[in-house]
Every structure is written in C-alpha cells, then in structure tokens.
Design an enzyme around this catalytic site. Structure first.
Site, PDB file in Angstrom:
ATOM      1  N   LYS A  21       0.837  -1.210   0.000  1.00  0.00           N
ATOM      2  CA  LYS A  21       0.000   0.000   0.000  1.00  0.00           C
ATOM      3  C   LYS A  21       0.873   1.262   0.000  1.00  0.00           C
ATOM      4  O   LYS A  21       0.636   2.179  -0.781  1.00  0.00           O
ATOM      5  CB  LYS A  21      -0.932  -0.023   1.224  1.00  0.00           C
ATOM      6  CG  LYS A  21      -1.910   1.128   1.295  1.00  0.00           C
ATOM      7  CD  LYS A  21      -3.135   0.765   2.096  1.00  0.00           C
ATOM      8  CE  LYS A  21      -2.945   0.861   3.594  1.00  0.00           C
ATOM      9  NZ  LYS A  21      -2.847   2.250   4.085  1.00  0.00           N
ATOM     10  N   SER A  22       1.871   1.306   0.870  1.00  0.00           N
ATOM     11  CA  SER A  22       2.715   2.506   0.949  1.00  0.00           C
ATOM     12  C   SER A  22       3.410   2.761  -0.384  1.00  0.00           C
ATOM     13  O   SER A  22       3.515   3.911  -0.845  1.00  0.00           O
ATOM     14  CB  SER A  22       3.786   2.333   2.031  1.00  0.00           C
ATOM     15  OG  SER A  22       3.183   2.220   3.289  1.00  0.00           O
ATOM     16  N   GLY A  92      -4.916   8.177   5.432  1.00  0.00           N
ATOM     17  CA  GLY A  92      -3.976   9.115   6.049  1.00  0.00           C
ATOM     18  C   GLY A  92      -2.780   9.365   5.141  1.00  0.00           C
ATOM     19  O   GLY A  92      -2.248  10.484   5.078  1.00  0.00           O
ATOM     20  N   SER A 164       6.930   9.026  12.244  1.00  0.00           N
ATOM     21  CA  SER A 164       5.838   8.811  11.299  1.00  0.00           C
ATOM     22  C   SER A 164       6.336   9.012   9.880  1.00  0.00           C
ATOM     23  O   SER A 164       6.799  10.095   9.515  1.00  0.00           O
ATOM     24  CB  SER A 164       4.708   9.808  11.598  1.00  0.00           C
ATOM     25  OG  SER A 164       3.893   9.965  10.456  1.00  0.00           O
ATOM     26  N   GLN A 166       4.487   9.139   7.354  1.00  0.00           N
ATOM     27  CA  GLN A 166       3.589  10.058   6.645  1.00  0.00           C
ATOM     28  C   GLN A 166       4.053  11.499   6.842  1.00  0.00           C
ATOM     29  O   GLN A 166       4.063  12.294   5.906  1.00  0.00           O
ATOM     30  CB  GLN A 166       2.150   9.872   7.139  1.00  0.00           C
ATOM     31  CG  GLN A 166       1.598   8.505   6.742  1.00  0.00           C
ATOM     32  CD  GLN A 166       0.177   8.280   7.204  1.00  0.00           C
ATOM     33  OE1 GLN A 166      -0.392   9.089   7.917  1.00  0.00           O
ATOM     34  NE2 GLN A 166      -0.393   7.149   6.805  1.00  0.00           N
ATOM     35  N   ASP A 312       1.613  -1.094  12.032  1.00  0.00           N
ATOM     36  CA  ASP A 312       0.332  -1.562  11.479  1.00  0.00           C
ATOM     37  C   ASP A 312       0.043  -3.023  11.829  1.00  0.00           C
ATOM     38  O   ASP A 312      -1.071  -3.503  11.606  1.00  0.00           O
ATOM     39  CB  ASP A 312       0.324  -1.394   9.954  1.00  0.00           C
ATOM     40  CG  ASP A 312       0.267   0.071   9.549  1.00  0.00           C
ATOM     41  OD1 ASP A 312      -0.062   0.919  10.409  1.00  0.00           O
ATOM     42  OD2 ASP A 312       0.559   0.371   8.375  1.00  0.00           O
ATOM     43  N   LYS A 339      -4.933   5.926  14.719  1.00  0.00           N
ATOM     44  CA  LYS A 339      -5.001   5.238  13.420  1.00  0.00           C
ATOM     45  C   LYS A 339      -6.467   5.255  12.946  1.00  0.00           C
ATOM     46  O   LYS A 339      -7.270   6.023  13.453  1.00  0.00           O
ATOM     47  CB  LYS A 339      -4.463   3.813  13.570  1.00  0.00           C
ATOM     48  CG  LYS A 339      -2.960   3.767  13.865  1.00  0.00           C
ATOM     49  CD  LYS A 339      -2.149   4.284  12.704  1.00  0.00           C
ATOM     50  CE  LYS A 339      -0.668   4.284  12.978  1.00  0.00           C
ATOM     51  NZ  LYS A 339       0.088   4.982  11.932  1.00  0.00           N
ATOM     52  N   ARG A 343      -6.841   1.872  17.975  1.00  0.00           N
ATOM     53  CA  ARG A 343      -6.597   0.427  17.902  1.00  0.00           C
ATOM     54  C   ARG A 343      -6.307  -0.213  19.257  1.00  0.00           C
ATOM     55  O   ARG A 343      -6.392  -1.437  19.377  1.00  0.00           O
ATOM     56  CB  ARG A 343      -5.481   0.120  16.893  1.00  0.00           C
ATOM     57  CG  ARG A 343      -5.953   0.325  15.472  1.00  0.00           C
ATOM     58  CD  ARG A 343      -4.907  -0.010  14.422  1.00  0.00           C
ATOM     59  NE  ARG A 343      -5.492   0.190  13.100  1.00  0.00           N
ATOM     60  CZ  ARG A 343      -4.797   0.386  11.984  1.00  0.00           C
ATOM     61  NH1 ARG A 343      -3.482   0.402  12.024  1.00  0.00           N
ATOM     62  NH2 ARG A 343      -5.421   0.546  10.826  1.00  0.00           N
ATOM     63  N   ARG A 385      -7.644  -3.103   9.542  1.00  0.00           N
ATOM     64  CA  ARG A 385      -6.677  -3.991  10.221  1.00  0.00           C
ATOM     65  C   ARG A 385      -7.319  -4.679  11.429  1.00  0.00           C
ATOM     66  O   ARG A 385      -6.935  -5.786  11.791  1.00  0.00           O
ATOM     67  CB  ARG A 385      -5.424  -3.209  10.609  1.00  0.00           C
ATOM     68  CG  ARG A 385      -4.754  -2.565   9.383  1.00  0.00           C
ATOM     69  CD  ARG A 385      -3.260  -2.524   9.431  1.00  0.00           C
ATOM     70  NE  ARG A 385      -2.744  -1.820   8.257  1.00  0.00           N
ATOM     71  CZ  ARG A 385      -2.546  -2.370   7.051  1.00  0.00           C
ATOM     72  NH1 ARG A 385      -2.768  -3.651   6.856  1.00  0.00           N
ATOM     73  NH2 ARG A 385      -2.095  -1.649   6.045  1.00  0.00           N
TER      74      ARG A 385
HETATM   75  C1  S3P Z   1       2.278   4.798   6.243  1.00  0.00           C
HETATM   76  C2  S3P Z   1       2.828   5.145   7.439  1.00  0.00           C
HETATM   77  C3  S3P Z   1       2.294   4.720   8.741  1.00  0.00           C
HETATM   78  C4  S3P Z   1       1.319   3.553   8.597  1.00  0.00           C
HETATM   79  C5  S3P Z   1       0.362   3.751   7.472  1.00  0.00           C
HETATM   80  C6  S3P Z   1       1.108   3.916   6.152  1.00  0.00           C
HETATM   81  C7  S3P Z   1       2.906   5.306   5.009  1.00  0.00           C
HETATM   82  O1  S3P Z   1       1.598   5.795   9.339  1.00  0.00           O
HETATM   83  O2  S3P Z   1       0.609   3.361   9.797  1.00  0.00           O
HETATM   84  O3  S3P Z   1      -0.512   2.645   7.366  1.00  0.00           O
HETATM   85  O4  S3P Z   1       2.585   4.804   3.904  1.00  0.00           O
HETATM   86  O5  S3P Z   1       3.711   6.231   5.106  1.00  0.00           O
HETATM   87  P1  S3P Z   1       2.361   6.868  10.264  1.00  0.00           P
HETATM   88  O6  S3P Z   1       3.397   7.454   9.427  1.00  0.00           O
HETATM   89  O7  S3P Z   1       1.350   7.881  10.660  1.00  0.00           O
HETATM   90  O8  S3P Z   1       2.875   6.086  11.424  1.00  0.00           O
END
Ligand code: S3P
Length: 423
Positions: A21-22, A92, A164, A166, A312, A339, A343, A385
């Site tokens: 996914k990322s 997110g 993080s 993200q 995750d 999240k 969770r 999840r």
């Molecule tokens: C992700 C980073 C993680 C993860 C999310 C995907 C990403 O979040 O939990 O499912 O693709 O960069 P955080 O960066 O907020 O921890």
C-alpha cells in the site's frame, strides 16, 4: 457486511498477497509530479490507493488503469488547480503526503476525508509545512478539512515529535519545492520507502540513521515501478500459520524492507518459525518469499525502536499474544490511538468479547495468553486492520465468530476473505 468464521484445524498452501500500500500510493504521487511516463506494475487496487488516484486526477494528472498496472502521465512538479475539494477518503497516507505536494503549488487546494480521517491529527503536518511558508487553514483546529495555499517554500531543520513516515514523507515532498536544503530528524527511523523511491525517480535525499537530508531538484523522472507484496497484508497469514497446528505456508514476493520487518522479528522472538528465502532487490527495495510453520508462541515485551517497524501489525500481534504462553507487554505505541480507529481500544474490547485476557494501557496493551478463545460477535469499527486481525483470532477460537462491518477490508486487501478461504 458481516462475515462468519469458524475454527480451522490448519492452514496450508501458497499465498500471493496484494501490492504494498505505501509503495502503491507513492508510485502514483511521485509519477504525477515527475516528467514523462510512469508505469506502476502490481499496483494495489484498494479503496485507499484509489483515493490517491482520484485526487491526482482532480489535479489534472492523466492516469489510466489497465488490469493490475497503472499508467501515469507526469505533469512535472506543478499540477493544475482543482476547483473540487480533494477527498482522501479513509487514507492518512493520501492526505498527509499529498499535502506536502500541495504546499509547493501555485494555487490553493482544500483536502478532506471520511469521518475517521477527519478525526486524525493534522497539526503534525500543518506545523512544518507552515514553517516552510505554506499558508494552511483548518476549519476545526488542526483537523481536516484543511485548505493549503501553496507558496515559494524555504528549507527547514525539523525534528518530528513522532516517528511517522507520513509526516516525514510530507516534509520530503515539500522540500522538493524549497529553495534550500531541508533536514528531518525523527525519534526512530520510520518506513523509508519515500527516500528509496524518490531517489529512484531522480531525487537527491541522503539518509543517516533517523535523519534525512533533502536537496531540492529541478525535476523527477518517470519510471517503471514494480510493486512487491505488502508485508502488512502478509502478517495476517504469518500469525495464522504460527498459531494453528500443522500449518505451513509460503508467501510469495513480499517487501522485506528492514523498516517494515518488525513482525518477523517479533514472531521469531516469540518462538515462531518464520524464514526468509529467495531474497532479491527490486527498484531499490528488498523482496523475498516467506515460509511460515506452526509453532508454540510465548509472550514477550515489545517497545522502543521496533514500534515504527511494526506499527500496522500490532492488532494482529495482539492476536498472536492472546494465544501465546505467558504475558506480552506492548508499550511506546500511543500512535495506535490515532489510526483508522483507536486500535488499543478496539482490539482490547473486541478480543475480550472472545475471552482474551487483555488490558489497555496508556501506550499499548498487556496480554496474558490463553490456550483458546471462544467465538463471539465482534465489530471492526470500520478499521480494516481490526477486521482482518479479528478474523485470524476467529480461526483458532472455539465455535464461530461473526465480524460486523467487515467490508472495510477493501481499504487495503479487497481479496482477504477469498485468499483465506483458499488456504
Ligand atoms: C504509512 C505510514 C504509517 C502507517 C500507514 C502507512 C505510510 O503511518 O501506519 O498505514 O505509507 O507512510 P504513520 O506514518 O502515521 O505512522
């Protein structure tokens, strides 16, 4: 949708998990701001990744989906203004990474998401992007919807409060538009797919432990991205095969980037039997097959630098711990509260319904393992999840378990139940 799952004796077979996914999100975003064409092969066709495609299309990028491949015609660094609000849905990653790109544009954009995303903290990106020069307003105190007025940006030296990816990736993307160098330091290294893939697209990012130095570049170049299987999706089957007796599975073509493999380390530390074979490198990312055999798991302590490497996977680790010998303590995981659901609360309350001995703490949970749990009616709280983790718990529980609101698996793994049925 309600799904009913009854106790299973074992799991056997070969699994192909869907694309990471990322990596799928990033390939679409980076391809959109690159010059030339990008082909994304093995793209994860799930609701979250479609949110990214839809936002990019609204910003004028031509994107075509043909079977499992996605063709992106890069616009270059500067996109076209969208008069529609951009909708990141439940994602997110879409909201936070895209905000970094929007901060450098020559127009204003409004971005929002679903009920869950509108409750998730955005101050963590609003603050650094504002320091870089973007003008950001939130209707409700640092929550989506937010309006980002792009600007000429300046480089910053920024220490993030949380580890993080993200947040880090958001700042990295904005740094592409900055006039000078940006440095980012996080408490512990979070997943580093942006660093690897942006450099693959022609970016100039240097990584040292938990720091990234971002040098602006004039352009990125479109390329071919082969998306490996998602270790976060593989994790459900890893736990299932570990806890069910007489099981053996082979999971093919999984991304084993060290910033994501905390689940393998934890299962093996619990006494599991998880082996990595056939390792290779694809687009700067390590990929391998994973063999998992059943084992007698025991409780362990989990905390510190490993948390971002398995953030995750904690819901499904809680399931492994609920069936392990002894006590598992998970700490330093406050991030679980922000999240797709809280969770800590959702996993504790739902596993308790199945008879688990589990309690919430301020930054994690304490789980006293049991030989068996029992079937119950549980709820995913619309968190993909949570739905998948409870489904794995149900495979070893006496009787049958009903999982309410299970359609949310479409967020990251639309074929989850059909893959589980094959095994
Ligand atoms: C992700 C980073 C993680 C993860 C999310 C995907 C990403 O979040 O939990 O499912 O693709 O960069 P955080 O960066 O907020 O921890």
């Amino acid at each position: 949708m309600e799904v009913e799952i009854s106790k299973k004796s074992h799991l056997k077979g070969v699994v192909n998990v869907p694309g990471d996914k990322s990596i799928s999100h990033r390939a679409i975003m980076f391809g959109s701001i690159a010059v030339g064409d990008t082909v994304v092969k093995g793209f994860l066709k799930s609701e979250d990744c479609f949110s990214t495609i839809n936002c990019m299309r609204k910003l004028g990028v031509e994107i075509e989906i043909v079977n499992d491949d996605v063709y992106v015609k890069g616009n270059g660094m500067y996109l076209n203004e969208s008069l529609d609000v951009l909708d990141a849905g439940n994602s997110g990653t879409t909201m936070r990474l895209l905000s970094g790109i929007l901060a450098g544009q020559k127009f204003a954009s409004t971005i929002t998401g679903d009920e869950s995303l509108r409750k998730r903290p955005m101050k963590r990106i609003i603050q650094p992007l504002s320091m870089m020069g973007a003008k950001i307003t939130a209707v409700y105190d640092n929550y989506a919807p937010i309006t980002i007025k792009g600007n000429t940006l300046k480089g910053i030296n920024y220490k993030t409060e949380v580890s993080s990816a993200q947040v880090k990736s958001c700042i990295m993307l904005a740094s592409l538009y900055a006039q000078d160098v940006t440095t980012i330091e996080e408490p512990y290294l979070s997943r580093n797919h942006s660093e690897l893939m942006l450099n693959y697209f022609g970016g100039n990012f240097e990584s040292y432990d938990n720091k990234v130095i971002c040098h602006p570049v004039e352009k990125l170049h479109g390329c071919e991205v082969l998306v490996p299987g998602d270790i976060s999706s593989a994790a459900y089957f890893m736990v299932a095969a570990s806890i069910l007796p007489n099981s053996e599975i082979l999971i093919k073509n999984v991304n084993i980037n060290n910033t994501r493999t905390g689940i393998i380390d934890v299962l093996n530390k619990m006494g599991g039997n998880v082996e990595i074979i056939e390792e290779k490198v694809v687009n700067n990312e390590p990929v391998a097959d994973i063999v998992v055999k059943s084992s007698h798991l025991k409780g362990i302590d989990i905390g510190g630098e490993i948390i971002p490497r398995l953030i995750d996977e904690i819901p499904v680790i809680a399931v492994a711990a609920a069936y392990a010998d002894g006590t598992t303590v998970i700490k330093d995981a406050e991030e679980l509260k922000v999240k797709e659901s809280n969770r800590i609360d959702t996993m504790v309350s739902q596993l308790r319904k199945m008879g688990a001995d589990i309690e919430a703490t301020n930054d994690g949970m304490i789980i006293h393992g049991k030989e068996t749990l029992h079937g119950a009616t549980v709820d995913s709280y619309n968190d993909h999840r949570v739905a998948m983790s409870l489904s794995i718990a149900a495979l070893k529980a006496d009787g049958s378990t009903k999982i309410k609101n299970a359609e949310c698996v479409n967020i990251s793994f639309p074929d989850f139940y059909s893959v589980l049925n094959v095994l």
